[in-house]
Design a protein around this motif. Sequence first.
Motif, short mmCIF file in Angstrom:
data_model
loop_
_atom_site.label_atom_id
_atom_site.label_comp_id
_atom_site.label_asym_id
_atom_site.label_seq_id
_atom_site.Cartn_x
_atom_site.Cartn_y
_atom_site.Cartn_z
N SER A 1 0.41 -23.49 13.85
CA SER A 1 0.78 -23.09 12.49
C SER A 1 1.54 -21.77 12.49
O SER A 1 2.57 -21.64 11.82
CB SER A 1 -0.47 -23.01 11.60
OG SER A 1 -1.45 -22.18 12.17
N LEU B 1 -3.88 -22.05 7.15
CA LEU B 1 -3.45 -22.55 5.84
C LEU B 1 -2.44 -21.61 5.20
O LEU B 1 -1.51 -22.06 4.52
CB LEU B 1 -4.66 -22.77 4.93
CG LEU B 1 -5.58 -23.90 5.37
CD1 LEU B 1 -6.77 -24.02 4.42
CD2 LEU B 1 -4.84 -25.22 5.49
N GLY C 1 0.71 -22.33 6.90
CA GLY C 1 1.27 -23.59 6.40
C GLY C 1 1.99 -23.42 5.08
O GLY C 1 3.08 -23.96 4.89
N GLU D 1 -4.95 -28.88 9.77
CA GLU D 1 -4.73 -30.21 9.20
C GLU D 1 -3.69 -30.15 8.09
O GLU D 1 -3.99 -30.44 6.93
CB GLU D 1 -6.04 -30.78 8.70
CG GLU D 1 -7.00 -31.09 9.84
CD GLU D 1 -8.23 -31.83 9.38
OE1 GLU D 1 -8.19 -32.48 8.32
OE2 GLU D 1 -9.24 -31.75 10.08
N TRP D 2 -2.48 -29.76 8.43
CA TRP D 2 -1.39 -29.80 7.45
C TRP D 2 -0.12 -30.29 8.12
O TRP D 2 0.08 -30.14 9.32
CB TRP D 2 -1.18 -28.48 6.74
CG TRP D 2 -0.81 -27.29 7.59
CD1 TRP D 2 -1.64 -26.29 8.00
CD2 TRP D 2 0.50 -26.95 8.11
NE1 TRP D 2 -0.94 -25.37 8.74
CE2 TRP D 2 0.38 -25.74 8.82
CE3 TRP D 2 1.75 -27.54 8.05
CZ2 TRP D 2 1.45 -25.13 9.46
CZ3 TRP D 2 2.83 -26.93 8.69
CH2 TRP D 2 2.66 -25.74 9.37
N SER D 3 0.70 -30.88 7.30
CA SER D 3 2.03 -31.32 7.73
C SER D 3 2.89 -31.46 6.49
O SER D 3 2.37 -31.54 5.37
CB SER D 3 1.96 -32.66 8.47
OG SER D 3 1.51 -33.68 7.62
N ARG E 1 4.25 -30.81 11.81
CA ARG E 1 2.79 -30.88 11.82
C ARG E 1 2.22 -29.75 12.66
O ARG E 1 2.68 -29.46 13.76
CB ARG E 1 2.35 -32.23 12.39
CG ARG E 1 0.84 -32.41 12.42
CD ARG E 1 0.45 -33.79 12.82
NE ARG E 1 0.83 -34.03 14.22
CZ ARG E 1 0.92 -35.24 14.76
NH1 ARG E 1 0.70 -36.32 14.05
NH2 ARG E 1 1.25 -35.37 16.04
#
Length: 180
Positions: A158, A113, A116, A145-147, A140
């Motif tokens: 990431s 995260l 990200g 779970e990030w994009s 992505r």
Amino acid sequence: MSGFASYLPLSQRATGDDAAVSSDRRRALADVIDAAAGLLPPDDADAAARRFVDIAALTSEAGTESDPAVRMHALAERVRTGPRRRLRALAAGVRALLILARDRGAPAPLDPLVAGGVALYASTNAPADRRAVISGRTVRASDAEWSFGAGPVLEGTSAGIAAFLLGVSDDPPQPVTPRR
């Protein structure tokens, strides 16, 4: 809520306590410094620590402890308890960590995260050639779970995405091939 506003994505946001939301990046930067301390090479720890601190733009805050790892952990504690840090400072620290990990031939111990957030920041500040790679694309992370963005998907780890956008790596995220 009436009319078209009920169809907007942010209008459906659940209400809740936002007290924990902050733009302060002290904790994340301190964690990056601690991670870098764990990557210092035994044979040249002092030079690697000094290089990390220089790249992370933390030279004025570096201590004088004789052991490089102790010096790095002390710096992390000063950052953790010191003044607020912006995303720009975190990006400099992440860049320094990614360079140290690359030079050691080791994976960067970086929270996905954090990577990200830094990648999103770097996507607007990267050199034009790197921004062009991701322009008109959805970027992505394959390990989180990030994009961000819109368009055909480019995917990478990431840390790999952050490394590319920060200029540490020349390996861009790759197009995703559709499954049949």
